[in-house]
Design an enzyme around this catalytic site. Structure first.
Site, mmCIF file in Angstrom:
data_model
loop_
_atom_site.group_PDB
_atom_site.id
_atom_site.type_symbol
_atom_site.label_atom_id
_atom_site.label_comp_id
_atom_site.label_asym_id
_atom_site.label_seq_id
_atom_site.Cartn_x
_atom_site.Cartn_y
_atom_site.Cartn_z
ATOM 1 N N ASN A 6 -123.982 -73.408 -67.333
ATOM 2 C CA ASN A 6 -123.973 -74.309 -66.170
ATOM 3 C C ASN A 6 -124.841 -73.783 -65.046
ATOM 4 O O ASN A 6 -124.958 -72.582 -64.831
ATOM 5 C CB ASN A 6 -122.531 -74.577 -65.700
ATOM 6 C CG ASN A 6 -122.106 -73.668 -64.556
ATOM 7 O OD1 ASN A 6 -122.414 -73.917 -63.395
ATOM 8 N ND2 ASN A 6 -121.419 -72.570 -64.897
ATOM 9 N N PHE B 255 -122.769 -75.362 -56.919
ATOM 10 C CA PHE B 255 -121.806 -75.696 -55.851
ATOM 11 C C PHE B 255 -121.918 -77.137 -55.391
ATOM 12 O O PHE B 255 -122.104 -77.414 -54.194
ATOM 13 C CB PHE B 255 -121.961 -74.771 -54.630
ATOM 14 C CG PHE B 255 -121.589 -73.333 -54.843
ATOM 15 C CD1 PHE B 255 -120.915 -72.915 -55.986
ATOM 16 C CD2 PHE B 255 -121.899 -72.377 -53.885
ATOM 17 C CE1 PHE B 255 -120.573 -71.579 -56.170
ATOM 18 C CE2 PHE B 255 -121.559 -71.040 -54.052
ATOM 19 C CZ PHE B 255 -120.898 -70.642 -55.197
ATOM 20 N N SER C 11 -121.570 -66.407 -58.012
ATOM 21 C CA SER C 11 -122.193 -67.499 -58.746
ATOM 22 C C SER C 11 -123.687 -67.224 -58.855
ATOM 23 O O SER C 11 -124.325 -66.851 -57.874
ATOM 24 C CB SER C 11 -121.989 -68.835 -58.029
ATOM 25 O OG SER C 11 -122.879 -69.787 -58.577
ATOM 26 N N ASN D 98 -125.891 -69.442 -59.361
ATOM 27 C CA ASN D 98 -126.624 -70.699 -59.173
ATOM 28 C C ASN D 98 -126.923 -71.049 -57.727
ATOM 29 O O ASN D 98 -127.410 -72.135 -57.429
ATOM 30 C CB ASN D 98 -125.865 -71.841 -59.846
ATOM 31 C CG ASN D 98 -125.708 -71.598 -61.335
ATOM 32 O OD1 ASN D 98 -126.663 -71.210 -62.006
ATOM 33 N ND2 ASN D 98 -124.502 -71.769 -61.842
ATOM 34 N N THR D 99 -126.598 -70.145 -56.808
ATOM 35 C CA THR D 99 -127.000 -70.298 -55.415
ATOM 36 C C THR D 99 -127.912 -69.123 -55.107
ATOM 37 O O THR D 99 -127.467 -67.980 -55.146
ATOM 38 C CB THR D 99 -125.767 -70.302 -54.481
ATOM 39 O OG1 THR D 99 -124.989 -71.463 -54.765
ATOM 40 C CG2 THR D 99 -126.176 -70.312 -53.019
ATOM 41 N N LYS E 37 -114.434 -62.331 -55.902
ATOM 42 C CA LYS E 37 -114.782 -62.614 -57.298
ATOM 43 C C LYS E 37 -116.161 -62.045 -57.624
ATOM 44 O O LYS E 37 -117.145 -62.359 -56.953
ATOM 45 C CB LYS E 37 -114.749 -64.122 -57.548
ATOM 46 C CG LYS E 37 -114.996 -64.489 -59.004
ATOM 47 C CD LYS E 37 -114.625 -65.916 -59.301
ATOM 48 C CE LYS E 37 -114.960 -66.298 -60.719
ATOM 49 N NZ LYS E 37 -114.625 -67.691 -61.022
ATOM 50 N N ASN F 262 -117.187 -63.752 -63.087
ATOM 51 C CA ASN F 262 -117.862 -65.046 -63.064
ATOM 52 C C ASN F 262 -118.740 -65.174 -64.327
ATOM 53 O O ASN F 262 -118.621 -64.368 -65.244
ATOM 54 C CB ASN F 262 -118.710 -65.139 -61.789
ATOM 55 C CG ASN F 262 -118.777 -66.554 -61.241
ATOM 56 O OD1 ASN F 262 -119.059 -67.493 -61.994
ATOM 57 N ND2 ASN F 262 -118.541 -66.723 -59.956
HETATM 58 C C1 LIG Z 1 -119.097 -75.656 -65.376
HETATM 59 C C2 LIG Z 1 -118.618 -74.437 -64.681
HETATM 60 C C3 LIG Z 1 -118.544 -74.416 -63.299
HETATM 61 C C4 LIG Z 1 -118.078 -73.276 -62.619
HETATM 62 N N1 LIG Z 1 -118.002 -73.297 -61.262
HETATM 63 C C5 LIG Z 1 -117.499 -72.210 -60.606
HETATM 64 C C6 LIG Z 1 -117.342 -72.237 -59.202
HETATM 65 O O1 LIG Z 1 -117.613 -73.233 -58.542
HETATM 66 N N2 LIG Z 1 -116.875 -71.115 -58.605
HETATM 67 C C7 LIG Z 1 -116.524 -69.987 -59.307
HETATM 68 O O2 LIG Z 1 -116.088 -69.009 -58.711
HETATM 69 N N3 LIG Z 1 -116.655 -69.950 -60.646
HETATM 70 C C8 LIG Z 1 -117.125 -71.029 -61.296
HETATM 71 N N4 LIG Z 1 -117.247 -70.997 -62.669
HETATM 72 C C9 LIG Z 1 -116.918 -69.739 -63.381
HETATM 73 C C10 LIG Z 1 -115.510 -69.720 -63.940
HETATM 74 O O3 LIG Z 1 -114.554 -69.767 -62.904
HETATM 75 C C11 LIG Z 1 -115.274 -68.433 -64.746
HETATM 76 O O4 LIG Z 1 -115.420 -67.325 -63.899
HETATM 77 C C12 LIG Z 1 -116.276 -68.308 -65.906
HETATM 78 O O5 LIG Z 1 -116.521 -69.560 -66.493
HETATM 79 C C13 LIG Z 1 -115.769 -67.343 -66.973
HETATM 80 O O6 LIG Z 1 -114.563 -67.805 -67.539
HETATM 81 P P1 LIG Z 1 -114.506 -68.615 -68.941
HETATM 82 O O7 LIG Z 1 -115.293 -67.814 -69.930
HETATM 83 O O8 LIG Z 1 -113.030 -68.701 -69.267
HETATM 84 O O9 LIG Z 1 -115.102 -69.941 -68.700
HETATM 85 C C14 LIG Z 1 -117.696 -72.127 -63.363
HETATM 86 C C15 LIG Z 1 -117.762 -72.150 -64.756
HETATM 87 C C16 LIG Z 1 -118.212 -73.274 -65.422
HETATM 88 C C17 LIG Z 1 -118.256 -73.275 -66.929
#
Ligand SMILES: Cc1cc2nc3c(=O)[nH]c(=O)nc-3n(C[C@H](O)[C@H](O)[C@H](O)COP(=O)(O)O)c2cc1C
Length: 340
Positions: A111, A115, A175, A177-178, A214, A243
């Site tokens: 992804n 934000f 993140s 992506n910022t 985080k 993350n």
């Molecule tokens: C589509 C998507 C959007 C995410 N958006 C955020 C976000 O806005 N803020 C954040 O702290 N983490 C975000 N994450 C990260 C997740 O909270 C998590 O840290 C990461 O996906 C690892 O966990 P997982 O392997 O169980 O998905 C996002 C993950 C995905 C897949």
């Protein structure tokens, strides 16, 4: 096979963001039901972390319910807590689409949402009607156009609105992506950020509300130790790791080439598991019990969650596995944990 399993081939034929919007539309209808189920969790699952009592160690990670629109649903599914956000102080659209890609063959999500946020005011107003009996965390970020040097102002602006409505706050400095956001993890940037947030917490009389940080899985081992020391010295309440990762090396060929062809973004799900676990273990070793850690990244089963708890994590969060396995994942993990 459950209903989600039966529908998955259809759902996965939709573009991922269309599927997400459809699921949220459906979820909103479910949330309107007057009598949602209230799952009874075994008392053995209860956990206390940073002063809060959680009915289960399992939570929903940030990024799925960015606007806190489906809290009754997460509660009905049995999550012990939900982290809403990331919320930015002002509304912003996020990156252009397409920005979300799934690779079901590997349990992988890429992804670069960037934000997309309705902004703190709208989300805070919605949180005023949050359901009782669900622990809600607010994950905060900065707006894209805000220069790095003014990041603290953004986190503080979002905090003023969101913190009074939630049980804990998570500062997202990880993140990918910022642009520039991850630079805030550097000790010399982190120190004033955390101090500025703790000052505001005191000013607002929220001294007892946990403040978490985080972190990314892409930090070098020597940087991790320095960051842990800054976090402990600052007086914040805990860490969340991790993350998404920028490291394409977590994906084996031939899939890696397909992932790379989709362009920029963070990877999550099964391929992140080993890397996130390694980073967590290093953080836990450096912490020496001085702060609690919330495990996240690639967790998808009761075994995964139990491993993280055995490593010393206080709580665990999932995101990607829920997309691939559907809502029954929560009950499955709880049953497995109760057996262990
Ligand atoms: C589509 C998507 C959007 C995410 N958006 C955020 C976000 O806005 N803020 C954040 O702290 N983490 C975000 N994450 C990260 C997740 O909270 C998590 O840290 C990461 O996906 C690892 O966990 P997982 O392997 O169980 O998905 C996002 C993950 C995905 C897949």
């Amino acid at each position: 096979m459950d209903l989600y399993g039966a529908l998955r081939p259809l759902i996965f034929r939709l573009d991922p963001e269309t599927a997400h919007d459809l699921a949220f539309w459906l979820g909103a209808r479910v949330c309107a039901w007057p009598r949602l189920p209230e799952p009874e969790l075994p008392a053995a699952l209860r956990r206390t972390a940073f002063g809060l009592d959680f009915p289960s160690p399992l939570g929903l990670a940030a990024g799925l319910d960015k606007g806190a629109t489906l809290l009754p649903l997460w509660k009905a599914l049995g999550f012990g807590h939900v982290e809403i956000g990331t919320v930015t102080p002002r509304p912003q659209p996020g990156n252009p689409k397409p920005r979300l890609f799934r690779f079901p063959q590997a349990g992988l999500i890429l992804n670069r949402m960037g934000f997309n946020s309705e902004g703190a005011e709208v989300v805070a107003a919605r949180l005023k009607h949050r359901p009782e009996g669900l622990i809600v965390g607010g994950n905060l970020g900065k707006n894209k156009e805000t220069p790095e040097a003014q990041a603290l102002d953004d986190y503080r602006a979002a905090y003023r609105l969101i913190a009074p409505q939630v049980d804990y706050i998570a500062l997202n400095v990880s993140s990918p992506n910022t642009p520039g956001l991850r630079n805030l993890q550097a000790p010399e940037a982190l120190k004033p950020l955390l101090a500025g947030m703790l000052d505001l917490r005191r000013e607002l009389g929220l001294d007892r509300q946990p403040l978490l940080l985080k972190l990314a899985p892409d930090l070098a081992p020597e940087d991790l130790e320095a960051i842990v020391e800054v976090a402990v010295a600052s007086g914040i309440s805990g860490l969340i790791a991790t993350n998404t990762t920028l490291d394409r090396g977590v994906v084996a060929e031939p899939l890696r080439a397909l992932v790379e062809a989709k362009g920029a973004g963070g990877l999550s799900g099964m391929p992140l598991k080993a890397k996130a676990r390694d980073v967590r273990r290093r953080i836990l070793a450096a912490l020496r019990g001085r702060l609690p850690l919330v495990a996240c990244g690639g967790l998808g089963s009761a075994e995964d969650v139990q491993d993280a708890l055995d490593d010393g994590a206080a709580l665990a969060q999932v995101y990607s596995a829920l997309i691939f396995e559907g809502p029954s994942l929560v009950g499955r993990i709880h049953r497995g944990l109760a057996e262990f």
